[in-house]
Scaffold this active site. Structure first.
Site, short mmCIF file in Angstrom:
data_model
loop_
_atom_site.label_atom_id
_atom_site.label_comp_id
_atom_site.label_asym_id
_atom_site.label_seq_id
_atom_site.Cartn_x
_atom_site.Cartn_y
_atom_site.Cartn_z
N HIS A 57 -2.15 -10.61 -7.70
CA HIS A 57 -2.48 -10.62 -9.13
C HIS A 57 -1.23 -10.93 -9.95
CE1 HIS A 57 -6.54 -8.31 -9.27
NE2 HIS A 57 -6.48 -9.15 -8.26
N TYR A 103 5.28 -2.24 -14.25
CA TYR A 103 4.03 -2.35 -13.48
C TYR A 103 4.28 -3.03 -12.13
CZ TYR A 103 -0.97 -2.50 -12.66
OH TYR A 103 -2.22 -2.29 -12.13
C1 PHB Z 1 -7.79 1.36 -8.16
O1 PHB Z 1 -8.13 0.22 -7.85
O2 PHB Z 1 -8.27 2.36 -7.61
C2 PHB Z 1 -6.77 1.55 -9.23
C3 PHB Z 1 -6.13 0.44 -9.75
C4 PHB Z 1 -5.20 0.58 -10.75
C5 PHB Z 1 -4.90 1.85 -11.24
C6 PHB Z 1 -5.51 2.97 -10.70
C7 PHB Z 1 -6.46 2.82 -9.70
O3 PHB Z 1 -3.99 1.99 -12.25
#
Ligand code: PHB
Ligand code: APR
Length: 388
Positions: free
Chosen positions: A72, A383
């Site tokens: 991503h 991130y």
């Molecule tokens: C998930 O896909 O479970 C997921 C993705 C991003 C997040 C938290 C959980 O910030």
């Protein structure tokens, strides 16, 4: 029995540490309280920083992730019906990998099997002895019989509820905690994801997140009060509420179906210091918890594993600097990820005691983020993952 490193806990931290140490010729035994099937039935998060991707490849467990994971290059943030994209690739040159923690754990178990890694399941009464001495050992019960493992070091990879952190005297350990006044209701459904990237949605009814596991499996979350009974949330009620909180274009595209898993998880920020006591090292959730809003839980566990692997490998080469500085190095990164996870949580959720001023602050922070490349770069840099 004797080994070099006794690892308590066979979750992703313990398994990855065991696998990496094996590749450096360091012997380990992993003690896990549950069955393998139970460990593999836990649904957890699914976003890997590139540092974690590299670590899994180094551990020789990257093949399926590289074949089946999704790279991503950005994510979408929304507030009500307005949304904008944070372009990780353009802002930082980097990206993340969407690949479920359950799959990572499965790959690690299979790799450990191929190398005859020693993992003892269904152990009870794991007890640490002499962790602050030069002769530590661990005892446990298996099938009613007591066993003893003498070792050079103990790695406490046994999660938040494990025994390792509790073995450190309270006079040594400091704990820092914030418990949030809401939970996340998560649903896994065998439907195509609503978007090719994640959507983090702020809304006056509460936060929502659209995520995924693969092209046919979606993962969605909505913020709920902690005392909401799960049976209040029929599938229909969940989908209706999710649709209200995400932008209209996504709500229209959303394909719904029966949930294959549904649960409510509390949100917590927690750090224990120090992460080393004598010959015991805390790793992953045993030492810290983040709210899931920044997708950092598994990634922090992996950076701990990286620092500890480095320290132990150097120890067996005659240099103790890495184990002596493990706690400091790991905590420096942990606190930065704690800050990011807390700030994402604060930015995107509704809090029960929020004043009108607080709400305006949230709105203006999102508006600033939408308009400022500098603010977006700061979010993206965190991130995709701060350097190890
Ligand atoms: C998930 O896909 O479970 C997921 C993705 C991003 C997040 C938290 C959980 O910030
Ligand atoms: N004895 C042996 N094993 C134990 C004990 C104990 N007393 N207590 C807990 N365990 C086991 C648990 O059954 C679990 O399998 O330790 C393991 C810890 O695994 P996790 O909780 O998954 O923690 P960790 O490996 O640090 O993984 C990092 O990142 O995304 C987050 O919370 C998420 O699990 C994830 C974590």
């Amino acid at each position: 029995m004797r080994t070099q490193v006794c690892i308590i806990g066979g979750g992703p931290s313990g398994l990855l540490l065991s696998q990496l140490l094996h590749l450096h010729g360091i012997a380990t035994v992993v003690l896990e309280r549950r069955t393998r099937a139970y460990v593999l039935s836990r649904i957890r998060a699914g976003v890997l920083e590139w540092g974690g991707v590299d670590l899994l490849r180094q551990a020789g467990v990257g093949d399926r992730m590289d074949a089946e994971g999704f790279v991503h290059e950005g994510t979408r943030l929304s507030t009500g019906n307005r949304s904008f994209r944070i372009d990780f690739k353009a802002l930082t040159g980097q990206q993340v990998m969407v690949y479920g923690q359950t799959e990572v754990t499965r790959d690690l178990y299979e790799a450990r099997d191929r190398m005859d890694g020693k993992i003892v399941h269904e152990v009870e009464d794991v007890t640490l002895h002499g962790a602050d001495s030069d002769t530590p050992f661990v005892t446990y019960l298996k099938g009613g019989t007591e066993h003893r493992i003498d070792c050079d070091f103990i790695a406490g990879c046994d999660g938040f509820h494990g025994v390792s952190r509790k073995s450190i005297p309270t006079s040594v350990l400091r704990e820092f905690e914030r418990v949030y006044p809401f939970g996340w209701l998560g649903v896994l459904s065998e439907t195509p994801p609503v978007d090719h990237e994640l959507i983090y949605a702020q809304h006056e009814r509460g936060f929502a997140l659209c995520s995924m596991r693969n092209a046919h499996l979606s993962r969605y979350y909505i913020q709920t009060p902690l005392d909401d009974p799960l049976d209040k949330w029929t599938d229909q009620a969940f989908w209706d509420e999710l649709r209200r909180r995400i932008p209209a274009d996504a709500a229209e595209r959303l394909i719904t179906g029966p949930s294959v898993e549904k649960s409510i998880a509390p949100l917590r920020s927690f750090v224990a210091e120090p992460m080393r006591w004598g010959r015991l090292f805390l790793v992953g959730d045993a030492a810290h918890i983040v709210p899931p809003t920044g997708a950092k839980g598994l990634n922090l566990a992996f950076s701990d594993v990286h620092y500890l692997r480095d320290g132990l490998v150097r120890h067996y080469q005659g240099d103790d600097e890495g184990i002596e500085t493990y706690s400091e190095r790991a905590l420096a990164r942990v606190w930065k990820s704690e800050r990011f996870s807390w700030s994402m949580t604060t930015l995107l959720h509704r809090f029960p005691d929020q004043s009108t001023f607080d709400l305006r602050m949230q709105d203006s922070e999102l508006a600033y983020l939408e308009s400022s490349r500098a603010a977006q770069t700061a979010l993206a840099e965190n991130y995709i993952g701060l350097p190890y």
